[in-house]
Design a protein around this motif. Structure first.
Motif, mmCIF file in Angstrom:
data_model
loop_
_atom_site.group_PDB
_atom_site.id
_atom_site.type_symbol
_atom_site.label_atom_id
_atom_site.label_comp_id
_atom_site.label_asym_id
_atom_site.label_seq_id
_atom_site.Cartn_x
_atom_site.Cartn_y
_atom_site.Cartn_z
ATOM 1 N N ILE A 117 0.830 -1.201 0.000
ATOM 2 C CA ILE A 117 0.000 0.000 0.000
ATOM 3 C C ILE A 117 0.867 1.255 0.000
ATOM 4 O O ILE A 117 0.586 2.229 -0.706
ATOM 5 C CB ILE A 117 -0.972 -0.016 1.190
ATOM 6 C CG1 ILE A 117 -1.970 -1.170 1.037
ATOM 7 C CG2 ILE A 117 -1.721 1.316 1.291
ATOM 8 C CD1 ILE A 117 -2.946 -1.318 2.183
ATOM 9 N N SER A 118 1.953 1.237 0.768
ATOM 10 C CA SER A 118 2.875 2.382 0.760
ATOM 11 C C SER A 118 3.541 2.522 -0.597
ATOM 12 O O SER A 118 3.735 3.641 -1.102
ATOM 13 C CB SER A 118 3.937 2.216 1.851
ATOM 14 O OG SER A 118 3.348 2.191 3.131
ATOM 15 N N ALA A 119 3.876 1.392 -1.219
ATOM 16 C CA ALA A 119 4.464 1.426 -2.563
ATOM 17 C C ALA A 119 3.453 1.980 -3.560
ATOM 18 O O ALA A 119 3.803 2.770 -4.451
ATOM 19 C CB ALA A 119 4.903 0.029 -2.988
ATOM 20 N N ALA A 120 2.185 1.604 -3.409
ATOM 21 C CA ALA A 120 1.141 2.117 -4.300
ATOM 22 C C ALA A 120 1.032 3.633 -4.183
ATOM 23 O O ALA A 120 0.867 4.335 -5.190
ATOM 24 C CB ALA A 120 -0.199 1.466 -3.960
ATOM 25 N N ALA A 121 1.132 4.144 -2.960
ATOM 26 C CA ALA A 121 1.044 5.590 -2.749
ATOM 27 C C ALA A 121 2.193 6.312 -3.448
ATOM 28 O O ALA A 121 1.990 7.351 -4.086
ATOM 29 C CB ALA A 121 1.042 5.906 -1.260
ATOM 30 N N ARG A 122 3.413 5.766 -3.336
ATOM 31 C CA ARG A 122 4.566 6.405 -3.986
ATOM 32 C C ARG A 122 4.419 6.377 -5.503
ATOM 33 O O ARG A 122 4.715 7.371 -6.192
ATOM 34 C CB ARG A 122 5.861 5.691 -3.572
ATOM 35 C CG ARG A 122 6.219 5.885 -2.116
ATOM 36 C CD ARG A 122 7.623 5.394 -1.835
ATOM 37 N NE ARG A 122 7.923 5.455 -0.414
ATOM 38 C CZ ARG A 122 9.097 5.121 0.104
ATOM 39 N NH1 ARG A 122 10.078 4.696 -0.674
ATOM 40 N NH2 ARG A 122 9.300 5.208 1.410
ATOM 41 N N ILE A 123 3.977 5.235 -6.031
ATOM 42 C CA ILE A 123 3.803 5.128 -7.481
ATOM 43 C C ILE A 123 2.744 6.106 -7.953
ATOM 44 O O ILE A 123 2.916 6.801 -8.960
ATOM 45 C CB ILE A 123 3.435 3.682 -7.866
ATOM 46 C CG1 ILE A 123 4.639 2.754 -7.619
ATOM 47 C CG2 ILE A 123 2.998 3.597 -9.328
ATOM 48 C CD1 ILE A 123 4.320 1.282 -7.723
ATOM 49 N N HIS A 124 1.642 6.189 -7.226
ATOM 50 C CA HIS A 124 0.570 7.105 -7.620
ATOM 51 C C HIS A 124 1.042 8.550 -7.610
ATOM 52 O O HIS A 124 0.723 9.329 -8.516
ATOM 53 C CB HIS A 124 -0.624 6.939 -6.680
ATOM 54 C CG HIS A 124 -1.768 7.852 -7.002
ATOM 55 N ND1 HIS A 124 -1.885 9.113 -6.456
ATOM 56 C CD2 HIS A 124 -2.832 7.702 -7.832
ATOM 57 C CE1 HIS A 124 -2.971 9.687 -6.936
ATOM 58 N NE2 HIS A 124 -3.564 8.860 -7.760
ATOM 59 N N ASP A 125 1.815 8.927 -6.599
ATOM 60 C CA ASP A 125 2.257 10.316 -6.468
ATOM 61 C C ASP A 125 3.357 10.666 -7.464
ATOM 62 O O ASP A 125 3.363 11.761 -8.032
ATOM 63 C CB ASP A 125 2.754 10.578 -5.046
ATOM 64 C CG ASP A 125 1.624 10.571 -4.020
ATOM 65 O OD1 ASP A 125 0.459 10.713 -4.434
ATOM 66 O OD2 ASP A 125 1.912 10.402 -2.823
ATOM 67 N N GLU A 126 4.304 9.734 -7.669
ATOM 68 C CA GLU A 126 5.468 10.028 -8.509
ATOM 69 C C GLU A 126 5.270 9.634 -9.971
ATOM 70 O O GLU A 126 5.822 10.289 -10.870
ATOM 71 C CB GLU A 126 6.702 9.292 -7.979
ATOM 72 C CG GLU A 126 7.127 9.695 -6.580
ATOM 73 C CD GLU A 126 8.331 8.905 -6.100
ATOM 74 O OE1 GLU A 126 9.126 8.464 -6.955
ATOM 75 O OE2 GLU A 126 8.472 8.716 -4.880
ATOM 76 N N LEU A 127 4.520 8.565 -10.206
ATOM 77 C CA LEU A 127 4.414 7.998 -11.552
ATOM 78 C C LEU A 127 2.959 7.658 -11.862
ATOM 79 O O LEU A 127 2.597 6.482 -12.009
ATOM 80 C CB LEU A 127 5.302 6.744 -11.647
ATOM 81 C CG LEU A 127 6.777 6.988 -11.293
ATOM 82 C CD1 LEU A 127 7.402 5.747 -10.711
ATOM 83 C CD2 LEU A 127 7.531 7.438 -12.538
ATOM 84 N N PRO A 128 2.102 8.657 -11.958
ATOM 85 C CA PRO A 128 0.670 8.402 -12.135
ATOM 86 C C PRO A 128 0.313 7.697 -13.435
ATOM 87 O O PRO A 128 -0.816 7.232 -13.593
ATOM 88 C CB PRO A 128 0.053 9.803 -12.060
ATOM 89 C CG PRO A 128 1.168 10.721 -12.444
ATOM 90 C CD PRO A 128 2.420 10.092 -11.900
ATOM 91 N N GLY A 129 1.267 7.606 -14.363
ATOM 92 C CA GLY A 129 1.005 6.886 -15.605
ATOM 93 C C GLY A 129 0.936 5.386 -15.429
ATOM 94 O O GLY A 129 0.501 4.667 -16.339
ATOM 95 N N THR A 130 1.372 4.892 -14.281
ATOM 96 C CA THR A 130 1.299 3.461 -13.979
ATOM 97 C C THR A 130 0.121 3.206 -13.055
ATOM 98 O O THR A 130 0.064 3.737 -11.952
ATOM 99 C CB THR A 130 2.599 2.970 -13.311
ATOM 100 O OG1 THR A 130 3.689 3.109 -14.230
ATOM 101 C CG2 THR A 130 2.477 1.497 -12.906
#
Length: 217
Positions: A60-73
């Motif tokens: 879930i923490s990894a999902a948050a980072r991906i969403h914030d930094e790399l919203p294309g994924t």
């Protein structure tokens, strides 16, 4: 896409399922959350499939980072745990999909295609828990205020209503006779106006506002 799970046998099983679909290519694997985020930064896959309980950095923490930094994924959570707490946290932190490891393997393929196309996907078992949670107030998570909904234009309300029924950007575009890029832009504006992180939270807002039940054409 990326597959992240701390158990090698689970990763192998997921890859075997995904390999059935020629339209899906696994470009990387990760054994923990940090590896998953690093792989997404390097490879920019369309979809990241994350387990919740992983060492060093949980899913879930990894999902948050991906969403914030790399919203294309787009992120899908694939986990053994279907408790409301995990579902609610994952959706609030930017996941576009949530599947259980006990689900039918076909749900995995359907979910990957759905989020890759700009949609959101909850397996039937998870969707049932979300609906029950909304009815009892366990998953309300702070609905956008009425004033935020009132700021939406007529077209944005139409897009939100269809988004609330689970349609992808391409499906919404076809329904409203728009190009897909225009729908994507509308969705981005809607998320900003409502103050929500992803399509799933926007869809929940649509249901709570009574929009999804009466989409306009």
């Amino acid at each position: 896409m990326l597959v992240a799970d701390d158990e090698a046998m689970v990763r192998a099983g997921v890859r075997a399922i995904l390999a059935r679909d020629p339209g899906i290519e696994v470009v990387a694997e990760a054994a923990d959350g940090h590896e998953a985020v690093d792989a997404v930064r390097r490879l920019r896959p369309a979809v990241a499939l994350l387990d919740i309980q992983m060492p060093r950095l949980d899913g879930i923490s990894a999902a948050a980072r991906i969403h914030d930094e790399l919203p294309g994924t787009a992120v899908i959570m694939l986990t053994t745990f279907g408790e409301d707490e995990f579902i609610g946290r994952a959706l609030r932190e930017g996941a576009s999909g949530f599947l259980l490891k006990a689900d039918d393997p076909r749900e995995l393929l359907t979910g990957v295609h759905a989020v890759a196309a700009g949609g959101a996907y909850l397996s039937p078992k998870v969707a049932a828990r979300v609906i029950a949670g909304l009815r009892t107030g366990r998953m309300a998570g702070g609905a956008p205020p009425r004033a935020a909904l009132d700021r939406l234009t007529e077209r944005e309300n139409e897009v939100l209503a269809l988004l609330g029924t689970g349609l992808s950007n391409a499906e919404i575009a076809a329904r409203l006779h728009l190009v897909e890029g225009t729908v994507k832009a509308h969705v981005s504006v809607i998320l900003g106006k409502l103050g929500v992180r992803n399509r799933v939270e926007a869809a929940i807002a649509a249901h709570e506002a009574g929009l999804a039940a009466r989409p306009r054409h």
